[in-house]
Design an enzyme around this catalytic site. Structure first.
Site, PDB file in Angstrom:
ATOM      1  N   THR A  72       0.830  -1.204   0.000  1.00  0.00           N
ATOM      2  CA  THR A  72       0.000   0.000   0.000  1.00  0.00           C
ATOM      3  C   THR A  72       0.865   1.253   0.000  1.00  0.00           C
ATOM      4  OG1 THR A  72      -1.965  -0.991   1.002  1.00  0.00           O
ATOM      5  CG2 THR A  72      -1.634   1.359   1.379  1.00  0.00           C
ATOM      6  N   GLN A 180       0.217 -10.193  -5.119  1.00  0.00           N
ATOM      7  CA  GLN A 180      -0.296 -11.565  -5.079  1.00  0.00           C
ATOM      8  C   GLN A 180       0.549 -12.554  -5.887  1.00  0.00           C
ATOM      9  OE1 GLN A 180      -2.574 -12.551  -3.067  1.00  0.00           O
ATOM     10  NE2 GLN A 180      -3.453 -10.606  -2.431  1.00  0.00           N
ATOM     11  N   THR A 242      13.200   4.966  10.662  1.00  0.00           N
ATOM     12  CA  THR A 242      14.086   3.895  11.105  1.00  0.00           C
ATOM     13  C   THR A 242      13.698   2.571  10.461  1.00  0.00           C
ATOM     14  OG1 THR A 242      14.419   4.991  13.233  1.00  0.00           O
ATOM     15  CG2 THR A 242      14.945   2.632  13.112  1.00  0.00           C
ATOM     16  N   CYS A 329      -9.391  -5.354   2.776  1.00  0.00           N
ATOM     17  CA  CYS A 329      -9.506  -3.911   3.012  1.00  0.00           C
ATOM     18  C   CYS A 329     -10.937  -3.413   2.832  1.00  0.00           C
ATOM     19  CB  CYS A 329      -8.553  -3.143   2.094  1.00  0.00           C
ATOM     20  SG  CYS A 329      -8.906  -3.304   0.341  1.00  0.00           S
TER      21      CYS A 329
END
Length: 382
Positions: A72, A180, A242, A329
């Site tokens: 995403t 996928q 980080t 989602c």
């Protein structure tokens, strides 16, 4: 006991990946960007090994791999990160499909409001978009073509090879969402021509919360993608923050294992697919496979059971199988699958469809037993 058949949402982590990550958590706790002590050096070596493992499974250079929190974020960096270049060149036309993940669709719609022109290509009833329909939309001001390799709801493989071959000689960037297919269609991705590629670790038995953006070099230069967040020079400024060393290590280990085992994994997944298809044929229930099975990935099927609501089916049979009726989602939305809508399926067929997805380690005997139980429920109410 219920069997998990929702791998396209998230695959269980491989115990070898988890064991390796625990060792990294214990032994490489320094900041990988710390340059003043051995603790930073230790963590940096772990990160760079992971980068090499990601590069190896794609047959690309290490310096073309950038770690992110997942596909995403990678998708957002691609689309939003090209805005400055688009403004400079006047190339503000984007081509994508109507069956992409929401990370692409919603970002593209946002860019439309910001003055970009976006064409959304629909698939046909097979679940595939036409490469010709994509290619004929390319024009002088086309900035980017973004097409997923495998659809997350239907498992249908899209014609990215043909599109990549055409765009390779054009002044147009080609982005592939390989979430996928990564670690599964290994040979296909190695041969694919693209400029940018997105992936997530948790789709190939790695940890959640980490992924990668691949930026391929041409004439020694990366695509002109800019960071969309600010905060530091990590990942050469593409993705500040980080680096989560253990998560990155888990991604690398998952890639290492997938690279070594993908051929055997494919055989195992195909065996499970054959079992499910045979159980369907022998069950006597009325069903339809959504999408052209000849183009479906070995580990996914999208099935409609005539007259059986998918919501009711999932609730009534969750003690047998953990399945879904679309992308995770969108699981909180009761709106019909936008992927199946785009394919032109009827509202009733969409409402009666479920997605089944599995992995190489899925137990064959459990599939036989529990999926048979699900089919028995369907038969009793049809």
């Amino acid at each position: 006991m219920s069997i998990y058949l929702d791998y396209n949402a998230s695959a269980p982590i491989d115990h070898r990946v988890l064991d390796y990550m625990i060792d990294v958590y214990k032994g490489a706790y320094g900041n990988a960007d710390s340059r003043t002590h051995n603790f930073g050096d230790t963590s940096r070596k772990v990160v760079e090994k992971a980068r090499a493992d990601v590069a190896a499974i794609l047959d690309i250079r290490k310096d073309e791999v950038f770690f992110t929190s997942g596909a995403t974020e990678s998708n957002n960096i691609v689309l939003q990160g090209l805005r400055e270049y688009a403004e400079q060149t006047g190339k503000k036309h984007i081509i994508t499909s109507s069956i992409e993940h929401k990370a692409i669709l919603e970002t593209a719609k946002y860019l439309q409001k910001e003055g970009f022109v976006v064409d959304f290509v629909n698939p046909d009833a097979t679940g595939r978009i036409s490469a010709k329909n994509v290619i004929r939309l390319v024009r002088e001001d086309t900035l980017l073509v973004s097409i997923m390799h495998v659809n997350n709801e239907t498992g249908i493989i899209q014609p990215v090879q043909e599109i990549g071959e055409y765009l390779n000689s054009k002044d147009v960037f080609f982005h592939v969402d390989a979430t996928q297919s990564f670690g599964k269609l290994v040979d296909e991705l190695k041969a694919l021509k693209y400029d940018m590629l997105s992936m997530s670790a948790h789709k190939l038995a790695g940890p959640q919360g980490v992924g990668a953006l691949i930026l391929r070099k041409k004439r020694y230069k990366l695509p002109p993608v800019k960071n969309i967040m600010f905060g530091g020079p990590q990942e050469h400024g593409i993705r500040p923050g980080t680096i989560p060393v253990a998560l990155v290590a888990g991604l690398g280990k998952a890639c290492e294992l997938a690279h070594a085992e993908y051929q055997e994994n494919k055989k195992k997944c195909l065996s499970i697919k054959e079992i499910i298809l045979q159980l369907l044929m022998d069950s006597g229930v009325k069903y339809h496979i959504n999408g052209d099975i000849n183009y479906s990935i070995p580990s996914t099927l999208n099935v409609c059971f005539d007259g059986v609501s998918s919501e009711a089916l999932m609730l009534a049979t969750k003690q047998y199988c953990g399945v879904s009726n679309g992308s995770a989602c969108n699981s909180h939305s009761y709106a019909p699958s936008y992927v199946l809508v785009a394919m032109g399926l009827s509202e009733e067929r969409i409402e009666n469809s479920i997605r089944i997805s599995w992995g190489a380690e899925t137990d064959l005997n459990a599939v036989r037993v529990e999926f048979t139980n699900l089919l028995e429920y369907v038969r009793n109410i049809q």
